[in-house]
Design a protein around this motif. Sequence first.
Motif, short mmCIF file in Angstrom:
data_model
loop_
_atom_site.label_atom_id
_atom_site.label_comp_id
_atom_site.label_asym_id
_atom_site.label_seq_id
_atom_site.Cartn_x
_atom_site.Cartn_y
_atom_site.Cartn_z
N ASN A 127 13.50 27.77 19.49
CA ASN A 127 12.74 26.24 19.42
C ASN A 127 13.65 25.39 18.73
O ASN A 127 13.20 24.55 17.90
N GLN A 130 15.71 21.87 18.87
CA GLN A 130 15.53 20.49 19.92
C GLN A 130 16.64 20.26 20.90
O GLN A 130 17.77 20.83 20.73
N ASP A 131 16.09 20.06 22.30
CA ASP A 131 17.33 19.85 23.42
C ASP A 131 18.05 18.78 23.43
O ASP A 131 17.34 17.47 23.97
N LYS A 132 18.74 18.29 22.37
CA LYS A 132 19.21 16.90 22.31
C LYS A 132 20.64 16.93 21.69
O LYS A 132 21.13 17.95 21.50
N GLY A 167 11.54 19.55 26.04
CA GLY A 167 12.21 18.96 24.58
C GLY A 167 12.78 20.30 23.84
O GLY A 167 13.48 19.70 22.93
N THR A 168 12.03 21.38 23.65
CA THR A 168 12.67 22.34 22.77
C THR A 168 13.30 23.57 23.66
O THR A 168 12.72 23.76 24.74
#
Length: 416
Positions: free
Chosen positions: A279, A281-283, A312-313
Amino acid sequence: MGRLVMKFGGTSVANIERIKNVALHVKREVDAGHDVAVVVSAMSGKTNELVAWATETSPLHDAREYDAIVASGEQVTSGLLAIALQTLGIQARSWQGWQIPIHTSEAHASARITGVDGEEIIKRFKERKEVAVIAGFQGIHKTTGRITTLGRGGSDTSAVAIAAAIHADRCDIYTDVDGVYTTDPRVVPKAKRLAKVAFEEMLEMASLGAKVLQVRSVELGMVHNVPVFVRSSFDKPEDIDPRGTPPGTLICSEEEIMESQVVTGIAFSKDEAQISIRNIQDKPGVAAAIFGPLADASINVDMIVQNVSEDGTTDLTFTVPASEFPRARETIVKAQSKIGYAKLDTATDVAKVSVIGIGMRSHAGVAAQAFAALAERNINIRAITTSEIKFSLLIDAAYTELAVRTLHTLYGLDQA
Ligand code: ADP
Ligand code: ASP
Ligand code: MG
């Protein structure tokens, strides 16, 4: 007449009787008229014992003193072999790394050779036909003057570096197997000896777990174009014709290999640990927050797998050498607030099985065959990485032998 480096590993110099046997191997080449430099390892088990003594004294010890301790094993065998040769009437002298000198970086316990002065050895070949018996595994850092060691298995690298420095025609690596096999012959009895292996393939095999040659020795052989020949020290010296071609494996440039198979060999390593960060963050910046601190701690990260996220995670999994696992976990835990993850899963009972072959460059679907064959055996694949001439699979350690044997058969290596 030629110039040879002969390297003998730990099992080949395990006791006085074997050292005397090594002396006969050296005599055979000297009698054939060659200039000979010998590189020796410590007696088998000795380095392990020395490492254990250092650790017992203090688990967290000064790496400079570690090197002072573990370099001593090779000092003993070089002296013993010099005496054994002198007893046979051969002019011989032992050399420690600092005496040559073999200069290295300052990275104690895993130093890299930066230069070797071969002048004195060559001079003595010419003036006195003297055999140089060189302690492998060790060197000296020029500025500090301290003894360094080259990492486990480092005598192979000493040998190839010496061969390059004295312009040897060949570097013979005498060991307890009679060549490089399609996989570790101690684990897969059906493994077959390979007559020739390309430097690039050997580099992959060595870095992926085939400990028959240290990775750096293959790199040096490739860069300096030193033909490296892996052969057995257990063949009787008197049965070997120095002018004939003994059984063994030549590590050479790709052009010298006429017929290559798609898959040349299979390597495996149980020295792996898996870390999964859940989990995150996909950033942008998250991977840097994870791998930056690991790089700062000099931890080698190997396989990296990240899913594409939907919400997004995502999860990110990577592997590190088992020996670096405690430090790696600690580093990630310390960086938790910066990375911002929910959960950490780890596993140390994992193994990496790798399939290697330069033929993969021109063949598609090689890895797909492996996935199907392993699925049939109910072996779960945790992570996959591929490159031009190899692919690696992370699996549960308990299935290592089964996976290696399955793949060995699948790629036709049982009949190689
Ligand atoms: P030395 O003490 O002579 O340096 P090592 O133990 O470092 O010997 O390396 C030789 C060992 O490498 C063999 O005994 C064998 O078990 C192992 N090995 C692993 N993979 C291979 C391979 N593909 N071919 C040959 N030997 C291999
Ligand atoms: N003696 C050292 C080791 O056991 C170096 C070598 O044998 O190559 O790692
Ligand atoms: Mg070795």
